[in-house]
Design a protein around this motif. Structure first.
Motif, PDB file in Angstrom:
ATOM      1  N   PRO A 148       0.825  -1.215   0.000  1.00  0.00           N
ATOM      2  CA  PRO A 148       0.000   0.000   0.000  1.00  0.00           C
ATOM      3  C   PRO A 148       0.858   1.263   0.000  1.00  0.00           C
ATOM      4  N   ASP A 149       0.381   2.286  -0.710  1.00  0.00           N
ATOM      5  CA  ASP A 149       1.097   3.561  -0.763  1.00  0.00           C
ATOM      6  C   ASP A 149       1.326   4.140   0.630  1.00  0.00           C
ATOM      7  N   LEU A 150       0.339   3.964   1.523  1.00  0.00           N
ATOM      8  CA  LEU A 150       0.448   4.524   2.865  1.00  0.00           C
ATOM      9  C   LEU A 150       1.654   3.960   3.594  1.00  0.00           C
ATOM     10  N   ALA A 151       1.871   2.639   3.476  1.00  0.00           N
ATOM     11  CA  ALA A 151       3.012   1.997   4.141  1.00  0.00           C
ATOM     12  C   ALA A 151       4.322   2.531   3.592  1.00  0.00           C
ATOM     13  N   ILE A 152       4.384   2.762   2.274  1.00  0.00           N
ATOM     14  CA  ILE A 152       5.584   3.317   1.661  1.00  0.00           C
ATOM     15  C   ILE A 152       5.827   4.736   2.178  1.00  0.00           C
ATOM     16  N   GLY A 153       4.751   5.519   2.242  1.00  0.00           N
ATOM     17  CA  GLY A 153       4.879   6.893   2.729  1.00  0.00           C
ATOM     18  C   GLY A 153       5.327   6.954   4.176  1.00  0.00           C
ATOM     19  N   LEU A 154       4.829   6.002   4.990  1.00  0.00           N
ATOM     20  CA  LEU A 154       5.160   5.993   6.411  1.00  0.00           C
ATOM     21  C   LEU A 154       6.564   5.473   6.693  1.00  0.00           C
ATOM     22  N   THR A 155       7.182   4.786   5.747  1.00  0.00           N
ATOM     23  CA  THR A 155       8.494   4.180   6.006  1.00  0.00           C
ATOM     24  C   THR A 155       9.584   4.744   5.097  1.00  0.00           C
ATOM     25  N   ILE A 156       9.639   4.287   3.855  1.00  0.00           N
ATOM     26  CA  ILE A 156      10.729   4.670   2.958  1.00  0.00           C
ATOM     27  C   ILE A 156      10.772   6.172   2.719  1.00  0.00           C
TER      28      ILE A 156
ATOM     29  N   VAL B   1       4.348  17.428  -4.354  1.00  0.00           N
ATOM     30  CA  VAL B   1       4.383  16.626  -5.591  1.00  0.00           C
ATOM     31  C   VAL B   1       3.365  15.491  -5.509  1.00  0.00           C
ATOM     32  N   ALA B   2       3.300  14.811  -4.343  1.00  0.00           N
ATOM     33  CA  ALA B   2       2.356  13.702  -4.171  1.00  0.00           C
ATOM     34  C   ALA B   2       0.917  14.199  -4.270  1.00  0.00           C
ATOM     35  N   ALA B   3       0.641  15.377  -3.689  1.00  0.00           N
ATOM     36  CA  ALA B   3      -0.716  15.933  -3.727  1.00  0.00           C
ATOM     37  C   ALA B   3      -1.107  16.301  -5.156  1.00  0.00           C
ATOM     38  N   MET B   4      -0.167  16.876  -5.905  1.00  0.00           N
ATOM     39  CA  MET B   4      -0.459  17.258  -7.286  1.00  0.00           C
ATOM     40  C   MET B   4      -0.690  16.036  -8.166  1.00  0.00           C
ATOM     41  N   LYS B   5      -0.080  14.904  -7.768  1.00  0.00           N
ATOM     42  CA  LYS B   5      -0.315  13.646  -8.479  1.00  0.00           C
ATOM     43  C   LYS B   5      -1.522  12.909  -7.904  1.00  0.00           C
ATOM     44  N   LYS B   6      -2.220  13.613  -6.968  1.00  0.00           N
ATOM     45  CA  LYS B   6      -3.417  13.078  -6.305  1.00  0.00           C
ATOM     46  C   LYS B   6      -3.146  11.769  -5.577  1.00  0.00           C
ATOM     47  N   ASN B   7      -1.939  11.667  -4.997  1.00  0.00           N
ATOM     48  CA  ASN B   7      -1.572  10.494  -4.205  1.00  0.00           C
ATOM     49  C   ASN B   7      -1.565  10.916  -2.740  1.00  0.00           C
ATOM     50  N   SER B   8      -2.770  11.046  -2.160  1.00  0.00           N
ATOM     51  CA  SER B   8      -2.894  11.588  -0.811  1.00  0.00           C
ATOM     52  C   SER B   8      -2.309  10.661   0.243  1.00  0.00           C
ATOM     53  N   ASP B   9      -2.263   9.343  -0.035  1.00  0.00           N
ATOM     54  CA  ASP B   9      -1.693   8.405   0.941  1.00  0.00           C
ATOM     55  C   ASP B   9      -0.232   8.718   1.222  1.00  0.00           C
ATOM     56  N   ILE B  10       0.539   8.985   0.165  1.00  0.00           N
ATOM     57  CA  ILE B  10       1.950   9.311   0.368  1.00  0.00           C
ATOM     58  C   ILE B  10       2.074  10.704   0.976  1.00  0.00           C
TER      59      ILE B  10
END
Length: 318
Positions: free
Chosen positions: A36-44, A226-235
């Motif tokens: 999941p994107d959220l796990a990537i955002g929270l770690t890496i 950058v993540a928000a503009m790509k609409k990737n709110s999880d990251i």
């Protein structure tokens, strides 16, 4: 001073490109490995964007600059929470997963509370962060990593349905280049900003809470924008919450293990602000559109940060 200004601009360029590469590489990694994107955002991503704080704080702790160590972490967390979420939320309302609302945001609140308790000696009766306090924070960080591991195992892998054909070499190349850009860019900005500020006779506390905190938080800012503009709110949200947890549990634990950190009670106001902001973020998940940081809520966070920073600077210049 002209050279320092030029190097700051170079640092901004490296940060922007580094953030773009980091988000791209991390997103591809998440999709390819069904994580999941959220796990990537929270770690890496969180670890990568916290690297400037780790570098600056390790050096500052070794050189016995406790006010810079504390100001950097507390100031960075407030910058992340109020400034970055404020800006990102104004660009695009941030949708937040249930696990973030009920687990990650409370953990970030717990981290700030742990800092307040340990630094003021409420637990071990020693004001400041001793090596024992650092060990406690490090244990909490390891427990957080275990939580993330369990979260990744429990998440439904079927939600990642995008097939990624990009090679692992390219993916990790993007992540590594992004990390290098973030670290080098952040260090260029901080080092030269400190040089300019020191020439103006500003205290280490205010340098830590403002210039260094903002400088080391620029990777989080660029990555989340950058993540928000790509609409990737999880990251975007995972990066901020994860970084705030990393900053206290990991960076302050490492800093205090390098050298015990003396604590001035003037930092308590900044910790209270961090606690209040985190609590506001939690409450915001139930007002307006559910599990979303609406634009007006993001705007309020931004206004509070601007007002408080203006107050700090004005007080310093008196």
């Amino acid at each position: 001073m002209l050279l320092a200004g030029f190097l700051i601009v170079v640092g901004f360029v490296l940060l922007i490109k580094g953030a773009d590469w980091m988000v791209s590489g991390s997103t591809l990694l998440a999709k390819k490995n069904k994580v999941p994107d959220l796990a990537i955002g929270l770690t890496i991503v969180a670890f990568g964007t916290s690297a400037p704080e780790l570098v600056v704080n390790t050096v500052a702790s070794y050189e016995n600059h406790s006010d810079i160590v504390l100001g950097n972490v507390i100031g960075s967390n407030n910058f992340n929470l109020f400034m970055i979420l404020g800006i990102v939320g104004l660009i695009f309302p941030i949708a937040v997963q249930s696990s973030t609302v009920w687990k990650e945001i409370p953990i970030s609140f717990l981290a700030a509370l742990a800092l307040l308790v340990l630094a003021n000696g409420y637990l071990f009766s020693d004001i400041g962060l001793s090596r024992i306090d650092g060990t406690v924070l490090l244990i909490m960080f390891l427990l957080f990593l275990f939580y993330i591991y369990k979260q990744m195992k429990n998440d439904d892998p079927s939600q990642s349905v995008v097939i990624v054909t990009v090679s692992n070499y390219k993916i990790w190349g993007l992540i590594v280049l992004g990390l290098i850009g973030l670290i080098v860019g952040g260090k260029l900005i901080v080092d030269n900003a400190v040089t300019i500020a020191s020439d103006l006779g500003v205290s280490e506390k205010i340098i830590g809470l403002t210039i260094i905190a903002a400088g080391t938080s620029l990777p989080e800012l660029m990555t989340s924008v950058v993540a928000a503009m790509k609409k990737n709110s999880d990251i975007a949200i995972g990066n901020i919450i994860g970084s705030n947890i990393f900053n206290i549990f990991l960076i302050l634990s490492v800093s205090s293990l390098v050298r015990p950190i003396t604590f001035s009670s003037v930092f308590n106001t900044d910790i209270y602000l961090l606690l209040a902001g985190t609590l506001f973020l939690f409450v915001a998940m139930f007002t307006g559109k559910k599990k979303t940081l609406d634009r007006w809520e993001a705007g309020l966070l931004l206004l509070v940060f601007i007002g408080y920073t203006t107050y700090l600077v004005a007080k310093e210049l008196q």
